[in-house]
Design a protein around this motif. Structure first.
Motif, PDB file in Angstrom:
ATOM      1  N   ASN A 129     -11.978  -6.963 -65.442  1.00 26.21           N
ATOM      2  CA  ASN A 129     -11.488  -6.060 -64.403  1.00 26.21           C
ATOM      3  C   ASN A 129     -12.700  -5.682 -63.563  1.00 26.21           C
ATOM      4  OD1 ASN A 129     -10.910  -3.592 -62.980  1.00 26.21           O
ATOM      5  ND2 ASN A 129      -9.095  -3.363 -64.269  1.00 26.21           N
ATOM      6  N   LEU A 130     -12.845  -6.338 -62.413  1.00 24.88           N
ATOM      7  CA  LEU A 130     -14.039  -6.172 -61.594  1.00 24.88           C
ATOM      8  C   LEU A 130     -14.211  -4.737 -61.110  1.00 24.88           C
ATOM      9  CD1 LEU A 130     -16.483  -7.579 -60.372  1.00 24.88           C
ATOM     10  CD2 LEU A 130     -15.067  -8.137 -58.377  1.00 24.88           C
ATOM     11  N   GLU A 131     -13.135  -4.114 -60.660  1.00 23.33           N
ATOM     12  CA  GLU A 131     -13.247  -2.746 -60.143  1.00 23.33           C
ATOM     13  C   GLU A 131     -13.709  -1.783 -61.239  1.00 23.33           C
ATOM     14  OE1 GLU A 131     -10.489  -4.715 -59.633  1.00 23.33           O
ATOM     15  OE2 GLU A 131     -11.113  -5.270 -57.610  1.00 23.33           O
ATOM     16  N   LYS A 132     -13.161  -1.911 -62.428  1.00 22.95           N
ATOM     17  CA  LYS A 132     -13.541  -1.051 -63.550  1.00 22.95           C
ATOM     18  C   LYS A 132     -15.005  -1.281 -63.929  1.00 22.95           C
ATOM     19  CE  LYS A 132     -11.705   0.278 -68.083  1.00 22.95           C
ATOM     20  NZ  LYS A 132     -10.665  -0.021 -69.073  1.00 22.95           N
ATOM     21  N   SER A 133     -15.439  -2.523 -63.922  1.00 24.65           N
ATOM     22  CA  SER A 133     -16.826  -2.835 -64.265  1.00 24.65           C
ATOM     23  C   SER A 133     -17.788  -2.329 -63.197  1.00 24.65           C
ATOM     24  CB  SER A 133     -17.001  -4.343 -64.468  1.00 24.65           C
ATOM     25  OG  SER A 133     -16.301  -4.755 -65.616  1.00 24.65           O
ATOM     26  N   ILE A 134     -17.449  -2.519 -61.936  1.00 23.74           N
ATOM     27  CA  ILE A 134     -18.297  -2.002 -60.857  1.00 23.74           C
ATOM     28  C   ILE A 134     -18.408  -0.483 -60.976  1.00 23.74           C
ATOM     29  CG2 ILE A 134     -18.455  -1.624 -58.358  1.00 23.74           C
ATOM     30  CD1 ILE A 134     -17.343  -4.491 -58.005  1.00 23.74           C
ATOM     31  N   GLN A 178     -20.843  -8.311 -52.579  1.00 19.75           N
ATOM     32  CA  GLN A 178     -19.644  -8.801 -53.276  1.00 19.75           C
ATOM     33  C   GLN A 178     -18.972  -9.822 -52.368  1.00 19.75           C
ATOM     34  OE1 GLN A 178     -17.114  -5.690 -54.772  1.00 19.75           O
ATOM     35  NE2 GLN A 178     -15.314  -6.995 -54.793  1.00 19.75           N
ATOM     36  N   LYS A 179     -18.499 -10.922 -52.962  1.00 18.86           N
ATOM     37  CA  LYS A 179     -17.845 -11.962 -52.165  1.00 18.86           C
ATOM     38  C   LYS A 179     -16.761 -12.647 -52.983  1.00 18.86           C
ATOM     39  CE  LYS A 179     -18.637 -15.990 -49.294  1.00 18.86           C
ATOM     40  NZ  LYS A 179     -19.580 -16.976 -48.764  1.00 18.86           N
ATOM     41  N   ALA A 199     -19.918 -10.118 -57.806  1.00 13.89           N
ATOM     42  CA  ALA A 199     -20.483  -8.842 -57.374  1.00 13.89           C
ATOM     43  C   ALA A 199     -21.884  -8.740 -57.972  1.00 13.89           C
ATOM     44  CB  ALA A 199     -19.614  -7.683 -57.841  1.00 13.89           C
ATOM     45  N   PHE A 200     -22.835  -8.386 -57.134  1.00 15.04           N
ATOM     46  CA  PHE A 200     -24.219  -8.239 -57.575  1.00 15.04           C
ATOM     47  C   PHE A 200     -24.597  -6.762 -57.521  1.00 15.04           C
ATOM     48  CE2 PHE A 200     -23.798 -12.596 -56.425  1.00 15.04           C
ATOM     49  CZ  PHE A 200     -24.652 -13.287 -57.262  1.00 15.04           C
ATOM     50  N   LEU A 201     -25.137  -6.253 -58.640  1.00 14.31           N
ATOM     51  CA  LEU A 201     -25.489  -4.848 -58.755  1.00 14.31           C
ATOM     52  C   LEU A 201     -26.904  -4.719 -59.290  1.00 14.31           C
ATOM     53  CD1 LEU A 201     -22.359  -5.283 -60.125  1.00 14.31           C
ATOM     54  CD2 LEU A 201     -22.428  -2.859 -59.636  1.00 14.31           C
ATOM     55  N   GLY A 202     -27.539  -3.606 -58.965  1.00 13.62           N
ATOM     56  CA  GLY A 202     -28.870  -3.380 -59.493  1.00 13.62           C
ATOM     57  C   GLY A 202     -29.447  -2.054 -59.065  1.00 13.62           C
ATOM     58  N   TYR A 203     -30.702  -1.837 -59.458  1.00 12.35           N
ATOM     59  CA  TYR A 203     -31.411  -0.608 -59.137  1.00 12.35           C
ATOM     60  C   TYR A 203     -32.314  -0.780 -57.931  1.00 12.35           C
ATOM     61  CZ  TYR A 203     -29.722   1.067 -63.605  1.00 12.35           C
ATOM     62  OH  TYR A 203     -28.916   1.449 -64.651  1.00 12.35           O
ATOM     63  N   THR A 256     -19.016 -11.608 -62.674  1.00 14.42           N
ATOM     64  CA  THR A 256     -18.123 -12.672 -62.226  1.00 14.42           C
ATOM     65  C   THR A 256     -16.720 -12.375 -62.715  1.00 14.42           C
ATOM     66  OG1 THR A 256     -19.878 -14.325 -62.274  1.00 14.42           O
ATOM     67  CG2 THR A 256     -17.609 -15.143 -62.366  1.00 14.42           C
ATOM     68  N   TYR A 257     -15.788 -12.272 -61.768  1.00 18.48           N
ATOM     69  CA  TYR A 257     -14.387 -12.085 -62.118  1.00 18.48           C
ATOM     70  C   TYR A 257     -13.638 -13.364 -61.776  1.00 18.48           C
ATOM     71  CZ  TYR A 257      -9.531 -10.764 -61.992  1.00 18.48           C
ATOM     72  OH  TYR A 257      -8.167 -10.753 -62.202  1.00 18.48           O
ATOM     73  N   ASN A 258     -13.162 -14.058 -62.799  1.00 19.88           N
ATOM     74  CA  ASN A 258     -12.319 -15.239 -62.619  1.00 19.88           C
ATOM     75  C   ASN A 258     -10.888 -14.738 -62.529  1.00 19.88           C
ATOM     76  OD1 ASN A 258     -14.267 -17.475 -62.829  1.00 19.88           O
ATOM     77  ND2 ASN A 258     -14.643 -16.610 -64.842  1.00 19.88           N
ATOM     78  N   TRP A 259     -10.286 -14.947 -61.387  1.00 29.07           N
ATOM     79  CA  TRP A 259      -8.973 -14.378 -61.099  1.00 29.07           C
ATOM     80  C   TRP A 259      -7.972 -14.703 -62.202  1.00 29.07           C
ATOM     81  CZ3 TRP A 259      -8.501 -15.936 -55.224  1.00 29.07           C
ATOM     82  CH2 TRP A 259      -9.564 -15.365 -54.529  1.00 29.07           C
TER      83      TRP A 259
END
Length: 131
Positions: free
Chosen positions: A12-17, A31-32, A42-46, A58-61
């Motif tokens: 669940n991409l939204e929950k993970s983000i 995010q793309k 989605a790429f996240l960091g500090y 990575t969210y595989n639909w």
């Protein structure tokens, strides 16, 4: 050479983000969607990707969960205060799976949290010894 990112598959991409941004304080850098491949990255960091190692989600639909296997360990995040970091996770609705305290084979203070997909995140103090 330099380490660019670590990739985790999420259900669940939204929950993970939300977990990585709201609970752990990372920023969503980019995010793309890739409709032809049916996945979203989605790429996240500090900090920015030019100077920092980041996390790629990575969210595989249509895939809601993964078997984490027994070879994967954890992500480690350096924090100023391990006890405060663990409390921050709890206050944000996150799950602490090992309370802050000395590691069992030494004196370094650590704690472990778990993200929405079950990946473990270790918090380790800024003053730990690097060898």
């Amino acid at each position: 050479m330099r380490l660019l990112h670590t990739m985790l598959r999420v259900g669940n991409l939204e929950k993970s983000i939300a977990f990585y941004t709201e609970v752990l304080g990372m920023k969503l850098l980019r995010q793309k969607e890739y409709p032809q491949g049916e996945f979203t990255l989605a790429f996240l960091g500090y900090g920015n990707e030019d100077e920092n190692t980041v996390l790629e989600l990575t969210y595989n639909w249509g895939v809601e969960s993964y078997d984490l296997g027994n070879a994967y360990g954890h992500i480690a995040i350096e924090v100023a205060d391990v006890y405060k970091a663990a409390e921050m996770v709890k206050a944000g609705g996150g799950k602490i799976i090992r309370e802050a305290g000395p590691m069992n084979a030494g004196t370094t203070i650590i704690a472990f949290a778990e993200d929405p997909d079950g990946y473990q995140i270790e918090f380790i103090g800024e003053n730990h010894v690097r060898k």
